[in-house]
Write a protein that holds these residues in place. Sequence first.
Motif, PDB file in Angstrom:
ATOM      1  N   VAL A  80       0.603  -1.233   0.079  1.00 36.85           N
ATOM      2  CA  VAL A  80       0.122  -0.139  -0.505  1.00 36.85           C
ATOM      3  C   VAL A  80       0.738   1.193   0.103  1.00 36.85           C
ATOM      4  O   VAL A  80       0.583   2.191  -0.934  1.00 36.85           O
ATOM      5  CB  VAL A  80      -0.856  -0.013   1.058  1.00 36.85           C
ATOM      6  N   LEU A  81       2.315   1.498   0.388  1.00 39.12           N
ATOM      7  CA  LEU A  81       3.027   2.074   0.802  1.00 39.12           C
ATOM      8  C   LEU A  81       3.455   2.436  -0.817  1.00 39.12           C
ATOM      9  O   LEU A  81       3.980   4.409  -0.980  1.00 39.12           O
ATOM     10  CB  LEU A  81       4.156   2.099   2.129  1.00 39.12           C
ATOM     11  N   GLN A  82       3.858   1.546  -1.385  1.00 34.58           N
ATOM     12  CA  GLN A  82       4.507   1.828  -2.633  1.00 34.58           C
ATOM     13  C   GLN A  82       3.809   2.977  -3.715  1.00 34.58           C
ATOM     14  O   GLN A  82       4.134   4.100  -3.609  1.00 34.58           O
ATOM     15  CB  GLN A  82       4.278   0.494  -3.289  1.00 34.58           C
ATOM     16  N   PRO A  83       2.310   2.316  -4.008  1.00 29.44           N
ATOM     17  CA  PRO A  83       2.033   3.826  -4.689  1.00 29.44           C
ATOM     18  C   PRO A  83       2.059   5.073  -4.488  1.00 29.44           C
ATOM     19  O   PRO A  83       2.468   6.395  -4.471  1.00 29.44           O
ATOM     20  CB  PRO A  83       0.639   3.650  -4.904  1.00 29.44           C
ATOM     21  N   LEU A  84       2.024   5.638  -2.929  1.00 31.38           N
ATOM     22  CA  LEU A  84       2.124   7.064  -1.985  1.00 31.38           C
ATOM     23  C   LEU A  84       3.602   7.341  -2.024  1.00 31.38           C
ATOM     24  O   LEU A  84       3.615   8.244  -2.663  1.00 31.38           O
ATOM     25  CB  LEU A  84       1.876   6.650  -1.162  1.00 31.38           C
ATOM     26  N   ILE A  85       4.819   6.370  -2.367  1.00 30.80           N
ATOM     27  CA  ILE A  85       5.811   6.934  -2.381  1.00 30.80           C
ATOM     28  C   ILE A  85       6.558   7.827  -3.737  1.00 30.80           C
ATOM     29  O   ILE A  85       7.309   8.667  -3.878  1.00 30.80           O
ATOM     30  CB  ILE A  85       6.854   5.596  -1.693  1.00 30.80           C
ATOM     31  N   MET A  87       3.819   8.863  -6.172  1.00 34.95           N
ATOM     32  CA  MET A  87       2.872   9.331  -6.510  1.00 34.95           C
ATOM     33  C   MET A  87       3.880  10.879  -5.538  1.00 34.95           C
ATOM     34  O   MET A  87       3.921  11.797  -5.973  1.00 34.95           O
ATOM     35  CB  MET A  87       1.418   9.969  -6.181  1.00 34.95           C
ATOM     36  N   LEU A  88       4.239  10.984  -3.937  1.00 36.73           N
ATOM     37  CA  LEU A  88       4.933  11.934  -3.085  1.00 36.73           C
ATOM     38  C   LEU A  88       6.650  11.987  -4.135  1.00 36.73           C
ATOM     39  O   LEU A  88       7.134  13.626  -4.148  1.00 36.73           O
ATOM     40  CB  LEU A  88       5.968  11.660  -2.288  1.00 36.73           C
ATOM     41  N   HIS A 110      11.032   4.238  -3.141  1.00 34.33           N
ATOM     42  CA  HIS A 110      10.214   3.530  -3.632  1.00 34.33           C
ATOM     43  C   HIS A 110      10.779   2.125  -3.595  1.00 34.33           C
ATOM     44  O   HIS A 110      10.869   0.916  -3.516  1.00 34.33           O
ATOM     45  CB  HIS A 110       9.643   3.693  -4.885  1.00 34.33           C
ATOM     46  N   ASN A 113      11.842   0.238   0.035  1.00 30.94           N
ATOM     47  CA  ASN A 113      10.548  -0.766   0.262  1.00 30.94           C
ATOM     48  C   ASN A 113       9.591  -1.752  -0.911  1.00 30.94           C
ATOM     49  O   ASN A 113      10.130  -2.643   0.214  1.00 30.94           O
ATOM     50  CB  ASN A 113       9.266   0.423  -0.300  1.00 30.94           C
TER      51      ASN A 113
END
Length: 149
Positions: A80-85, A87-88, A110, A113
């Motif tokens: 779940v963290l991957q696309p957030l990283i 996008m950031l 990214h 992780n």
Amino acid sequence: MRKALVIVSALLLVAFAVQFVLAAVGGFTRPAGEDAYALHSLNGMAVIPILTVLTALFAALAKAPGRLIALAILPIGLVVLQPLIAMLAEASTDASGVSTPLGLTIGGLHALNGIIAVHVVVGVHRGARKLAGPVPADAGVAVRETEPA
């Protein structure tokens, strides 16, 4: 269920290996268009999450020790963290859309992780194999017993 856990965790490892290959495909695609990372995104946002949830589910159904179940759940958060990283990292460009040192550093997280997630899944797979028990030496070999003469 324990054999299913071994199989699905192995499939998850394969999906992660493919994910790194697809990242390289995106990185080496010329000209680099919007769809350079399409397969990487598809695998990372569909295949890997499904296999991750199945791995955690099979760990629970196999009545694995709590530590192994927790380890099987951990990649869900990392995935779940991957696309957030990502996008950031994309949002950390300058006004003309050029990468900044901050954006590149976040982009590196990214990859880091992803490596951590693979390491966790390796641990899950090892735990699943241990839980399933040793494979007998004569597995798959039919032995016909004969009567003594």
